[in-house]
Write a protein that holds these residues in place. Structure first.
Motif, PDB file in Angstrom:
ATOM      1  N   ALA A  30      -5.915  44.956 -19.711  1.00 33.93           N
ATOM      2  CA  ALA A  30      -6.159  43.526 -19.518  1.00 33.93           C
ATOM      3  C   ALA A  30      -7.649  43.221 -19.454  1.00 33.93           C
ATOM      4  O   ALA A  30      -8.120  42.231 -20.026  1.00 33.93           O
ATOM      5  N   ASN A  31      -8.422  44.053 -18.770  1.00 36.36           N
ATOM      6  CA  ASN A  31      -9.850  43.793 -18.573  1.00 36.36           C
ATOM      7  C   ASN A  31     -10.742  44.683 -19.427  1.00 36.36           C
ATOM      8  O   ASN A  31     -11.965  44.576 -19.339  1.00 36.36           O
ATOM      9  N   GLY A  32     -10.155  45.552 -20.251  1.00 36.78           N
ATOM     10  CA  GLY A  32     -10.928  46.301 -21.228  1.00 36.78           C
ATOM     11  C   GLY A  32     -11.607  47.540 -20.684  1.00 36.78           C
ATOM     12  O   GLY A  32     -11.673  47.781 -19.475  1.00 36.78           O
ATOM     13  N   SER A  33     -12.111  48.335 -21.660  1.00 40.60           N
ATOM     14  CA  SER A  33     -12.868  49.552 -21.343  1.00 40.60           C
ATOM     15  C   SER A  33     -14.254  49.419 -21.971  1.00 40.60           C
ATOM     16  O   SER A  33     -14.405  48.819 -23.046  1.00 40.60           O
ATOM     17  N   PHE A  34     -15.260  50.034 -21.327  1.00 38.36           N
ATOM     18  CA  PHE A  34     -16.650  49.851 -21.743  1.00 38.36           C
ATOM     19  C   PHE A  34     -17.295  51.211 -21.975  1.00 38.36           C
ATOM     20  O   PHE A  34     -17.105  52.148 -21.198  1.00 38.36           O
ATOM     21  N   GLY A  54     -21.875  50.038 -21.676  1.00 43.55           N
ATOM     22  CA  GLY A  54     -22.018  48.601 -21.464  1.00 43.55           C
ATOM     23  C   GLY A  54     -21.359  47.732 -22.529  1.00 43.55           C
ATOM     24  O   GLY A  54     -21.364  46.497 -22.374  1.00 43.55           O
ATOM     25  N   GLU A  55     -20.777  48.272 -23.583  1.00 44.84           N
ATOM     26  CA  GLU A  55     -20.132  47.499 -24.642  1.00 44.84           C
ATOM     27  C   GLU A  55     -18.624  47.713 -24.601  1.00 44.84           C
ATOM     28  O   GLU A  55     -18.160  48.851 -24.444  1.00 44.84           O
ATOM     29  N   ARG A  56     -17.880  46.622 -24.757  1.00 50.90           N
ATOM     30  CA  ARG A  56     -16.423  46.706 -24.705  1.00 50.90           C
ATOM     31  C   ARG A  56     -15.886  47.348 -25.981  1.00 50.90           C
ATOM     32  O   ARG A  56     -16.341  47.060 -27.083  1.00 50.90           O
ATOM     33  N   VAL A  57     -14.894  48.210 -25.790  1.00 48.10           N
ATOM     34  CA  VAL A  57     -14.318  48.970 -26.900  1.00 48.10           C
ATOM     35  C   VAL A  57     -13.065  48.255 -27.392  1.00 48.10           C
ATOM     36  O   VAL A  57     -12.288  47.702 -26.588  1.00 48.10           O
ATOM     37  N   GLU A  58     -12.854  48.279 -28.685  1.00 48.57           N
ATOM     38  CA  GLU A  58     -11.654  47.677 -29.271  1.00 48.57           C
ATOM     39  C   GLU A  58     -10.420  48.482 -28.877  1.00 48.57           C
ATOM     40  O   GLU A  58     -10.440  49.713 -28.845  1.00 48.57           O
ATOM     41  N   GLY A  59      -9.337  47.766 -28.573  1.00 50.87           N
ATOM     42  CA  GLY A  59      -8.123  48.426 -28.113  1.00 50.87           C
ATOM     43  C   GLY A  59      -7.416  49.194 -29.212  1.00 50.87           C
ATOM     44  O   GLY A  59      -7.451  48.828 -30.394  1.00 50.87           O
ATOM     45  N   ARG A  60      -6.776  50.299 -28.817  1.00 49.37           N
ATOM     46  CA  ARG A  60      -5.996  51.144 -29.728  1.00 49.37           C
ATOM     47  C   ARG A  60      -6.840  51.671 -30.890  1.00 49.37           C
ATOM     48  O   ARG A  60      -6.388  51.740 -32.037  1.00 49.37           O
ATOM     49  N   ARG A  61      -8.077  52.059 -30.592  1.00 51.08           N
ATOM     50  CA  ARG A  61      -8.961  52.622 -31.606  1.00 51.08           C
ATOM     51  C   ARG A  61      -9.792  53.736 -30.977  1.00 51.08           C
ATOM     52  O   ARG A  61     -10.420  53.540 -29.925  1.00 51.08           O
ATOM     53  N   TYR A  62      -9.806  54.883 -31.677  1.00 49.46           N
ATOM     54  CA  TYR A  62     -10.552  56.023 -31.157  1.00 49.46           C
ATOM     55  C   TYR A  62     -12.050  55.790 -31.358  1.00 49.46           C
ATOM     56  O   TYR A  62     -12.494  55.387 -32.435  1.00 49.46           O
ATOM     57  N   VAL A  63     -12.808  56.092 -30.277  1.00 51.50           N
ATOM     58  CA  VAL A  63     -14.272  55.997 -30.300  1.00 51.50           C
ATOM     59  C   VAL A  63     -14.817  57.321 -29.783  1.00 51.50           C
ATOM     60  O   VAL A  63     -14.405  57.810 -28.711  1.00 51.50           O
ATOM     61  N   GLU A  64     -15.736  57.890 -30.531  1.00 50.61           N
ATOM     62  CA  GLU A  64     -16.277  59.202 -30.165  1.00 50.61           C
ATOM     63  C   GLU A  64     -17.196  59.069 -28.943  1.00 50.61           C
ATOM     64  O   GLU A  64     -17.989  58.131 -28.835  1.00 50.61           O
ATOM     65  N   ARG A  67     -20.099  61.026 -26.728  1.00 48.36           N
ATOM     66  CA  ARG A  67     -21.117  62.081 -26.868  1.00 48.36           C
ATOM     67  C   ARG A  67     -21.789  62.371 -25.527  1.00 48.36           C
ATOM     68  O   ARG A  67     -21.469  61.773 -24.503  1.00 48.36           O
ATOM     69  N   HIS A  68     -22.706  63.301 -25.600  1.00 46.10           N
ATOM     70  CA  HIS A  68     -23.417  63.756 -24.394  1.00 46.10           C
ATOM     71  C   HIS A  68     -24.238  62.606 -23.812  1.00 46.10           C
ATOM     72  O   HIS A  68     -24.982  61.932 -24.519  1.00 46.10           O
ATOM     73  N   GLY A  69     -24.039  62.350 -22.502  1.00 46.43           N
ATOM     74  CA  GLY A  69     -24.803  61.324 -21.796  1.00 46.43           C
ATOM     75  C   GLY A  69     -24.189  59.936 -21.842  1.00 46.43           C
ATOM     76  O   GLY A  69     -24.797  59.001 -21.285  1.00 46.43           O
ATOM     77  N   ASP A  70     -23.023  59.742 -22.436  1.00 45.33           N
ATOM     78  CA  ASP A  70     -22.398  58.415 -22.487  1.00 45.33           C
ATOM     79  C   ASP A  70     -21.816  58.066 -21.120  1.00 45.33           C
ATOM     80  O   ASP A  70     -21.323  58.933 -20.377  1.00 45.33           O
ATOM     81  N   VAL A  71     -21.824  56.733 -20.821  1.00 52.02           N
ATOM     82  CA  VAL A  71     -21.332  56.224 -19.546  1.00 52.02           C
ATOM     83  C   VAL A  71     -20.101  55.367 -19.820  1.00 52.02           C
ATOM     84  O   VAL A  71     -20.131  54.450 -20.654  1.00 52.02           O
ATOM     85  N   LEU A  72     -18.995  55.646 -19.095  1.00 53.48           N
ATOM     86  CA  LEU A  72     -17.735  54.926 -19.267  1.00 53.48           C
ATOM     87  C   LEU A  72     -17.437  54.114 -18.023  1.00 53.48           C
ATOM     88  O   LEU A  72     -17.736  54.542 -16.897  1.00 53.48           O
ATOM     89  N   LYS A  73     -16.791  52.933 -18.249  1.00 53.22           N
ATOM     90  CA  LYS A  73     -16.363  52.089 -17.133  1.00 53.22           C
ATOM     91  C   LYS A  73     -15.020  51.476 -17.492  1.00 53.22           C
ATOM     92  O   LYS A  73     -14.743  51.161 -18.655  1.00 53.22           O
ATOM     93  N   TRP A  74     -14.162  51.290 -16.439  1.00 53.25           N
ATOM     94  CA  TRP A  74     -12.818  50.723 -16.622  1.00 53.25           C
ATOM     95  C   TRP A  74     -12.744  49.390 -15.911  1.00 53.25           C
ATOM     96  O   TRP A  74     -12.905  49.324 -14.686  1.00 53.25           O
ATOM     97  N   GLY A  75     -12.485  48.319 -16.660  1.00 53.47           N
ATOM     98  CA  GLY A  75     -12.341  46.998 -16.061  1.00 53.47           C
ATOM     99  C   GLY A  75     -13.615  46.540 -15.383  1.00 53.47           C
ATOM    100  O   GLY A  75     -14.722  46.725 -15.891  1.00 53.47           O
ATOM    101  N   GLU A  76     -13.431  45.929 -14.190  1.00 56.15           N
ATOM    102  CA  GLU A  76     -14.561  45.417 -13.419  1.00 56.15           C
ATOM    103  C   GLU A  76     -14.951  46.367 -12.288  1.00 56.15           C
ATOM    104  O   GLU A  76     -15.677  45.984 -11.361  1.00 56.15           O
TER     105      GLU A  76
END
Length: 292
Positions: free
Chosen positions: A247-251, A254-264, A266-275
């Motif tokens: 509902a609130n997306g994955s980041f 800092g950029e929101r990822v499109e749903g149901r699509r694989y995104v690679e 890499r080393h040093g990436d930061v992930l966030k779920w919702g708010e």
């Protein structure tokens, strides 16, 4: 002396002869008339009594005045009948035959052999690949296969056929931070798939923030073939992130990822779920540091 007149004798009336009383000798000597040799004009061609003294009128058998003399021109010209156009198409023109010599059979065989020996034209755009049939379960069957044992929870995700375990020589580490505090550290090489969400019975890494979905996102190891800088194909296992239509997306960074699509990832990436304020940092140490 009285003279007495003798009574006049009546002439006998001639009796009409019947055709049977004719003398055959008379018929034998009587000439027979033939219609073909008769010279008498046709009754229609005979001039009428009223036209005998009129010079303007002429019999139909007499020629017109302009044809009495053969050299006199006719006052009226004859109208030519117009030809009706034919509906049938005109025949095609015959091909002209050239006067040049015919080519030899040897030259024809050489041309065909050279055309077959030439490599195909690779400059044209490649044809799109055909879609392969998908034999994965769908509908109620998929729900039954993805249902967790002894529960009514249906998984939104199942691993693809190219899922692999990463090699032990190159570990993937996941650090969980809240502001500047380190909460936990995970080694992702233990399994090929990691599920994040609020559903603790299903999620591998539970997310307690209310903005997160029950099954929010997935980290998946996949075997992918890529081309290097020299154009050579090389395959390897990589880490990918997939948002499960949250509902609130994955980041990612800092950029929101499109749903149901694989995104690679890499080393040093930061992930966030919702708010949520928690940050998930992926670190892949080089092979030299792992060997030491």
């Amino acid at each position: 002396m009285s003279c007495s007149r003798s009574p006049k004798r009546r002439r006998p009336t001639p009796r009409s002869r019947s055709p049977c009383s004719r003398n055959p000798r008379e018929d034998h000597h009587r000439p027979r008339r033939r219609h073909s040799q008769s010279t008498s004009p046709h009754p229609q061609d005979r001039p009428r009594k009223s036209d005998r003294g009129n010079p303007r009128r002429r019999s139909p058998s007499s020629p017109p005045p302009h044809q009495k003399h053969p050299g006199s021109p006719s006052p009226r010209t004859h109208k030519r009948s117009r030809r009706r156009p034919t509906l049938s198409p005109s025949p095609p023109p015959k091909p002209k035959r050239s006067n040049h010599a015919l080519p030899s059979q040897n030259d024809a065989y050489k041309e065909t052999s050279t055309a077959l020996d030439k490599p195909p034209n690779t400059s044209a755009a490649p044809l799109p690949s055909k879609q392969k049939p998908n034999y994965a379960p769908s509908g109620l069957l998929a729900a039954e296969t993805n249902t967790v044992a002894n529960t009514s929870i249906v998984l939104k995700y199942h691993e693809p056929p190219d899922s692999r375990l990463p090699p032990p020589s190159q570990p993937y580490l996941l650090y969980i931070f809240k502001s500047s505090d380190l909460l936990s550290k995970l080694t992702l090489n233990e399994r090929s798939c990691w599920l994040f969400g609020r559903e603790k019975m299903v999620a591998d890494v539970p997310v307690e923030h209310p903005s997160a979905s029950k099954q929010h996102a997935v980290l998946q190891f996949r075997y992918v073939v890529k081309k290097d800088e020299f154009g050579e194909k090389r395959g390897g296992v990589g880490l990918y992130m997939l948002d499960l239509d949250s509902a609130n997306g994955s980041f990612l960074n800092g950029e929101r990822v499109e749903g149901r699509r694989y995104v690679e990832v890499r080393h040093g990436d930061v992930l966030k779920w919702g708010e949520s304020s928690r940050e998930y940092v992926v670190l892949v140490p080089p092979k030299e540091m792992v060997a030491k």
